[in-house]
Design a protein around this motif. Structure first.
Motif, PDB file in Angstrom:
ATOM      1  N   UNK A  42       0.851  -1.196   0.000  1.00 18.54           N
ATOM      2  CA  UNK A  42       0.000   0.000   0.000  1.00 18.54           C
ATOM      3  C   UNK A  42       0.883   1.240   0.000  1.00 18.54           C
ATOM      4  N   UNK A  43       0.591   2.151  -0.932  1.00 19.27           N
ATOM      5  CA  UNK A  43       1.373   3.391  -1.020  1.00 19.27           C
ATOM      6  C   UNK A  43       0.540   4.616  -0.682  1.00 19.27           C
ATOM      7  N   UNK A  67       3.071  -0.505   7.598  1.00 20.02           N
ATOM      8  CA  UNK A  67       3.202  -0.796   6.173  1.00 20.02           C
ATOM      9  C   UNK A  67       2.322  -1.995   5.852  1.00 20.02           C
ATOM     10  N   UNK A  68       1.410  -1.828   4.901  1.00 20.51           N
ATOM     11  CA  UNK A  68       0.447  -2.879   4.566  1.00 20.51           C
ATOM     12  C   UNK A  68       0.786  -3.531   3.231  1.00 20.51           C
ATOM     13  N   UNK A  69       0.616  -4.851   3.201  1.00 19.94           N
ATOM     14  CA  UNK A  69       0.843  -5.625   1.983  1.00 19.94           C
ATOM     15  C   UNK A  69      -0.361  -6.528   1.746  1.00 19.94           C
ATOM     16  N   UNK A  70      -0.663  -6.775   0.482  1.00 17.59           N
ATOM     17  CA  UNK A  70      -1.623  -7.804   0.105  1.00 17.59           C
ATOM     18  C   UNK A  70      -0.902  -8.745  -0.847  1.00 17.59           C
ATOM     19  N   UNK A  82       1.156  -6.567   7.677  1.00 16.92           N
ATOM     20  CA  UNK A  82       1.772  -5.263   7.884  1.00 16.92           C
ATOM     21  C   UNK A  82       3.192  -5.516   8.350  1.00 16.92           C
ATOM     22  N   UNK A  83       3.902  -4.490   8.755  1.00 20.99           N
ATOM     23  CA  UNK A  83       5.282  -4.687   9.157  1.00 20.99           C
ATOM     24  C   UNK A  83       5.420  -5.420  10.496  1.00 20.99           C
ATOM     25  N   UNK A  85       2.839  -8.264  11.549  1.00 22.76           N
ATOM     26  CA  UNK A  85       2.357  -9.640  11.464  1.00 22.76           C
ATOM     27  C   UNK A  85       1.316  -9.794  10.355  1.00 22.76           C
ATOM     28  N   UNK A  86       0.985 -11.044  10.034  1.00 25.13           N
ATOM     29  CA  UNK A  86      -0.096 -11.338   9.090  1.00 25.13           C
ATOM     30  C   UNK A  86      -1.404 -11.244   9.852  1.00 25.13           C
ATOM     31  N   UNK A  87      -2.290 -10.356   9.423  1.00 20.30           N
ATOM     32  CA  UNK A  87      -3.538 -10.163  10.157  1.00 20.30           C
ATOM     33  C   UNK A  87      -4.758 -10.702   9.434  1.00 20.30           C
ATOM     34  N   UNK A  88      -4.585 -11.171   8.213  1.00 20.99           N
ATOM     35  CA  UNK A  88      -5.759 -11.666   7.489  1.00 20.99           C
ATOM     36  C   UNK A  88      -5.341 -12.723   6.477  1.00 20.99           C
TER      37      UNK A  88
END
Length: 159
Positions: A42-43, A67-70, A82-83, A85-88
């Motif tokens: 995510x930016x 920091x969010x990632x998919x 996110x920076x 842990x894995x939350x989903x």
């Protein structure tokens, strides 16, 4: 005279060949289901808040502190991290420009409780080899006796 007769067919052949090449290039469009596969960071996030149908707030977050990632996998599964842990963990499906996420579990950042969210439907507003843009409209909810909702545009870059 003979040279002029050969020149015209050569020009026509080049014109036809370039038209055919254009057509072939257009048919090489990559489907959304293929483009979305990968890891995205995510930016930017833009959120518009509504209370009783009236816009009450607008917020953009260019550098979100977590920091969010998919991650979208070929098998239709994915994760949100996110920076920390894995939350989903989720399954996803795509129909046209509509992306649906179905959760296995969601972990709350504050108290680490796990829950399942209802399916979430996103509109894919942009997708190419470098950028993914998703639009999400939160279903209306009641808070302090007022009808609330919000929309969110999130842009990601491929990692």
């Amino acid at each position: 005279m003979k040279r002029q007769n050969l020149l015209l067919p050569a020009i026509l052949a080049l014109a036809i060949a370039s038209c055919k090449k254009e057509k072939n290039d257009q048919s090489k469009d990559i489907p959304v289901t293929t483009l979305i596969i990968g890891n995205w960071k995510a930016t930017s996030i833009a959120e518009i808040d509504y209370t009783d149908g009236i816009r009450t707030g607008y917020d953009t977050i260019a550098n979100y502190p977590l920091i969010q990632f998919k991650q979208f996998n070929k098998d239709g599964t994915g994760t949100s991290t996110n920076n920390l842990f894995t939350y989903e963990k989720f399954n996803f499906s795509i129909s046209g420009r509509t992306l649906t996420l179905t959760n296995d579990t969601v972990t709350d950042y504050n108290d680490k409780t796990k829950s399942r969210l209802p399916d979430r439907v996103f509109k894919i507003i942009k997708v190419n080899s470098a950028t993914l843009g998703l639009y999400y409209e939160v279903p209306p909810y009641v808070e302090d006796g007022k009808n609330k909702s919000f929309t969110q545009n999130t842009y990601y870059t491929r990692q």
